[in-house]
Design a protein around this motif. Structure first.
Motif, PDB file in Angstrom:
ATOM      1  N   GLU A  19      -1.033  24.922  61.237  1.00 54.45           N
ATOM      2  CA  GLU A  19      -0.589  24.548  62.306  1.00 54.45           C
ATOM      3  C   GLU A  19      -2.107  24.496  63.763  1.00 54.45           C
ATOM      4  N   GLY A  20      -2.045  23.526  64.022  1.00 54.24           N
ATOM      5  CA  GLY A  20      -3.665  22.748  64.618  1.00 54.24           C
ATOM      6  C   GLY A  20      -4.892  22.414  63.743  1.00 54.24           C
ATOM      7  N   ALA A  21      -4.064  22.335  62.966  1.00 54.16           N
ATOM      8  CA  ALA A  21      -5.474  22.164  62.329  1.00 54.16           C
ATOM      9  C   ALA A  21      -5.271  20.489  61.964  1.00 54.16           C
ATOM     10  N   VAL A  22      -6.664  19.503  61.994  1.00 53.91           N
ATOM     11  CA  VAL A  22      -7.103  18.294  61.153  1.00 53.91           C
ATOM     12  C   VAL A  22      -6.992  18.064  60.247  1.00 53.91           C
ATOM     13  N   LEU A  23      -6.222  16.753  59.786  1.00 57.79           N
ATOM     14  CA  LEU A  23      -5.668  16.262  58.228  1.00 57.79           C
ATOM     15  C   LEU A  23      -6.735  15.700  58.450  1.00 57.79           C
ATOM     16  N   ARG A  24      -7.639  16.383  57.742  1.00 58.02           N
ATOM     17  CA  ARG A  24      -8.925  15.080  57.233  1.00 58.02           C
ATOM     18  C   ARG A  24      -8.978  14.242  56.198  1.00 58.02           C
ATOM     19  N   ARG A  25      -8.165  14.437  55.511  1.00 60.59           N
ATOM     20  CA  ARG A  25      -7.935  13.345  54.364  1.00 60.59           C
ATOM     21  C   ARG A  25      -7.161  13.880  53.422  1.00 60.59           C
ATOM     22  N   LEU A  26      -5.935  13.014  53.197  1.00 57.86           N
ATOM     23  CA  LEU A  26      -4.905  12.614  52.392  1.00 57.86           C
ATOM     24  C   LEU A  26      -5.293  12.538  51.692  1.00 57.86           C
ATOM     25  N   GLU A  27      -4.725  13.238  50.342  1.00 61.50           N
ATOM     26  CA  GLU A  27      -4.778  12.655  49.045  1.00 61.50           C
ATOM     27  C   GLU A  27      -3.688  11.815  47.748  1.00 61.50           C
ATOM     28  N   GLN A  28      -3.372  11.153  47.704  1.00 65.01           N
ATOM     29  CA  GLN A  28      -2.136  10.544  47.178  1.00 65.01           C
ATOM     30  C   GLN A  28      -2.355  10.646  45.506  1.00 65.01           C
ATOM     31  N   ARG A  29      -1.693  11.238  45.368  1.00 65.37           N
ATOM     32  CA  ARG A  29      -1.682  11.091  43.411  1.00 65.37           C
ATOM     33  C   ARG A  29      -1.036  10.034  43.198  1.00 65.37           C
ATOM     34  N   ARG A  30       0.129   9.461  42.926  1.00 68.47           N
ATOM     35  CA  ARG A  30       1.702   8.611  42.659  1.00 68.47           C
ATOM     36  C   ARG A  30       2.344   8.473  44.030  1.00 68.47           C
ATOM     37  N   LEU A  37       6.878   6.794  48.382  1.00 69.93           N
ATOM     38  CA  LEU A  37       5.742   7.957  49.621  1.00 69.93           C
ATOM     39  C   LEU A  37       5.239   6.474  50.155  1.00 69.93           C
ATOM     40  N   PRO A  38       5.565   7.469  51.757  1.00 68.02           N
ATOM     41  CA  PRO A  38       5.523   6.344  52.801  1.00 68.02           C
ATOM     42  C   PRO A  38       4.629   5.784  52.653  1.00 68.02           C
ATOM     43  N   GLU A  39       4.258   3.607  53.332  1.00 69.42           N
ATOM     44  CA  GLU A  39       3.464   3.371  52.987  1.00 69.42           C
ATOM     45  C   GLU A  39       2.358   3.640  54.189  1.00 69.42           C
ATOM     46  N   ASN A  40       1.298   3.624  53.515  1.00 64.82           N
ATOM     47  CA  ASN A  40       0.049   3.091  53.656  1.00 64.82           C
ATOM     48  C   ASN A  40      -0.466   5.198  54.478  1.00 64.82           C
ATOM     49  N   HIS A 101       0.906  18.683  38.268  1.00 58.53           N
ATOM     50  CA  HIS A 101       1.940  17.906  38.866  1.00 58.53           C
ATOM     51  C   HIS A 101       1.908  18.054  40.320  1.00 58.53           C
ATOM     52  N   ASP A 102       0.283  18.537  40.965  1.00 61.99           N
ATOM     53  CA  ASP A 102       0.053  18.386  41.895  1.00 61.99           C
ATOM     54  C   ASP A 102      -0.103  17.002  42.562  1.00 61.99           C
ATOM     55  N   HIS A 103       0.294  16.231  43.442  1.00 61.22           N
ATOM     56  CA  HIS A 103       1.099  14.794  43.356  1.00 61.22           C
ATOM     57  C   HIS A 103       0.360  14.566  45.262  1.00 61.22           C
ATOM     58  N   VAL A 104       0.297  15.617  45.856  1.00 60.84           N
ATOM     59  CA  VAL A 104      -0.285  15.046  46.929  1.00 60.84           C
ATOM     60  C   VAL A 104      -0.656  16.333  47.424  1.00 60.84           C
ATOM     61  N   VAL A 105      -2.254  16.228  48.479  1.00 61.00           N
ATOM     62  CA  VAL A 105      -2.698  17.189  48.726  1.00 61.00           C
ATOM     63  C   VAL A 105      -3.847  17.246  50.062  1.00 61.00           C
ATOM     64  N   ARG A 124      10.110  16.253  40.209  1.00 63.43           N
ATOM     65  CA  ARG A 124       9.701  14.956  40.709  1.00 63.43           C
ATOM     66  C   ARG A 124      11.184  14.741  42.281  1.00 63.43           C
ATOM     67  N   PHE A 125      12.040  16.049  42.380  1.00 64.90           N
ATOM     68  CA  PHE A 125      12.636  15.539  43.143  1.00 64.90           C
ATOM     69  C   PHE A 125      12.742  15.538  44.595  1.00 64.90           C
ATOM     70  N   GLY A 126      11.650  17.171  44.772  1.00 65.50           N
ATOM     71  CA  GLY A 126      11.540  16.354  46.281  1.00 65.50           C
ATOM     72  C   GLY A 126      10.865  14.905  46.781  1.00 65.50           C
ATOM     73  N   PHE A 127      10.801  15.099  48.414  1.00 64.73           N
ATOM     74  CA  PHE A 127      10.375  13.692  48.541  1.00 64.73           C
ATOM     75  C   PHE A 127       9.180  14.072  50.285  1.00 64.73           C
ATOM     76  N   MET A 128       9.262  13.067  50.638  1.00 63.98           N
ATOM     77  CA  MET A 128       8.497  13.085  51.740  1.00 63.98           C
ATOM     78  C   MET A 128       8.054  11.839  52.464  1.00 63.98           C
ATOM     79  N   LEU A 129       9.185  11.465  53.831  1.00 64.15           N
ATOM     80  CA  LEU A 129       9.569  10.855  54.493  1.00 64.15           C
ATOM     81  C   LEU A 129       8.360  10.624  55.806  1.00 64.15           C
TER      82      LEU A 129
END
Length: 293
Positions: A19-30, A37-40, A101-105, A124-129
């Motif tokens: 909370e309050g942080a800036v997302l500097r980098r998102l690493e998508q590994r699959r 996972l969301p487009e772009n 099994h680290d898929h998103v960083v 991999r039954f979770g999801f992000m939208l």
């Protein structure tokens, strides 16, 4: 599957780092989890500040400063944990799962410095939208959800309105996410035990002919609140894959009165009954036939 107390525990564990942080980098590994996972994904969120981290039912909601909202569900085995950004592999606590099994960083610049929040999910039954603030309330996953069991909207009068004329057993009615959002199998069993109510009792029997709640529905409402509050305070129930954001286990499973205690003596003083397991709608129900009527 993690239930509401587990998801709320994760939210509270992630809040200081996110909370309050800036997302500097998102690493998508699959490319996908349960769904694609969301487009772009990275391009849409990198450089954005996280305004708040909320929960609705069993969903984590990450709100960004451009009014984007990330909806995240942990599925059967998903978990988040916080790592030190400067030293790869260095965690605030011992890591709980295999890093393959680290898929998103999420690499974050926060008020207290840099951190990495890592999503791990062996099955991999979770999801992000992704959606928007404007569209969130009408999102197919959100729009039909009932009241939260932790909020003031849950009352005996509200439940009476939803239970009136309902032939379904109490267990099924309480698991209906359109009535109470986020209430799952474990905590329904525990709440019914606290309220001395059989999971097989018809929901309509707790409502008068005039549509008012009977006293036992008042008891059930209090029991639901008490069970959820106690489970959150204990960090949830660490069954199978669930862990908190710092990698530690929850402990509410040590307080179970009925769940997964088939054949054991009832924990209620003076009862003398034994916990029984039955199957309702394909799911295990644990209760004491002697004191739950």
């Amino acid at each position: 599957m993690p239930e509401l107390p587990e998801v709320e525990t994760v939210r509270r564990g992630l809040q200081p780092a996110m909370e309050g942080a800036v997302l500097r980098r998102l690493e998508q590994r699959r490319p996908d989890l349960r769904f694609a996972l969301p487009e772009n994904f990275a391009e849409r969120l990198e450089g954005r500040r996280i305004v708040s981290l909320r929960r609705r039912a069993k969903y984590l909601l990450v709100h960004f400063d451009d009014e984007s909202v990330l909806i995240s569900h942990l599925g059967m085995s998903g978990s988040y944990h916080v790592a030190d950004a400067g030293t790869p592999g260095q965690f605030h606590h011992d890591r709980s799962k295999d890093e393959k099994h680290d898929h998103v960083v999420f690499e974050l610049d926060g008020p207290d410095g840099r951190a990495r929040v890592i999503y791990n999910d062996p099955r991999r039954f979770g999801f992000m939208l992704l959606t928007s603030e404007e569209a969130l309330d009408d999102h197919p996953l959100i729009r039909d959800l009932g009241v939260e069991p932790t909020g003031n909207a849950l009352s005996a009068q509200y439940l009476a309105g939803r239970f009136a004329g309902k032939k379904a057993p109490l267990k099924a009615a309480l698991l209906d996410q359109k009535i109470i959002a986020g209430l799952g199998n474990i905590y329904v069993c525990e709440a019914l035990w606290r309220a001395h109510l059989s999971p097989r009792r018809a929901a309509r029997t707790l409502v008068t002919g005039a549509g008012a709640p009977v006293a036992r529905l008042e008891d059930l409402t209090r029991a639901i609140r008490a069970v959820i509050d106690a489970a959150i305070a204990a960090g949830g129930s660490s069954l199978r894959d669930h862990r908190q954001a710092d990698g530690t286990l929850g402990y509410f499973q040590h307080s179970f009165s009925t769940y997964d205690r088939e054949g054991e003596p009832c924990a209620r003083s003076g009862c003398g009954g034994y916990i029984r397991r039955i199957v309702q709608s394909g799911r295990s129900t644990f209760f004491c036939p002697a004191c739950q009527r």
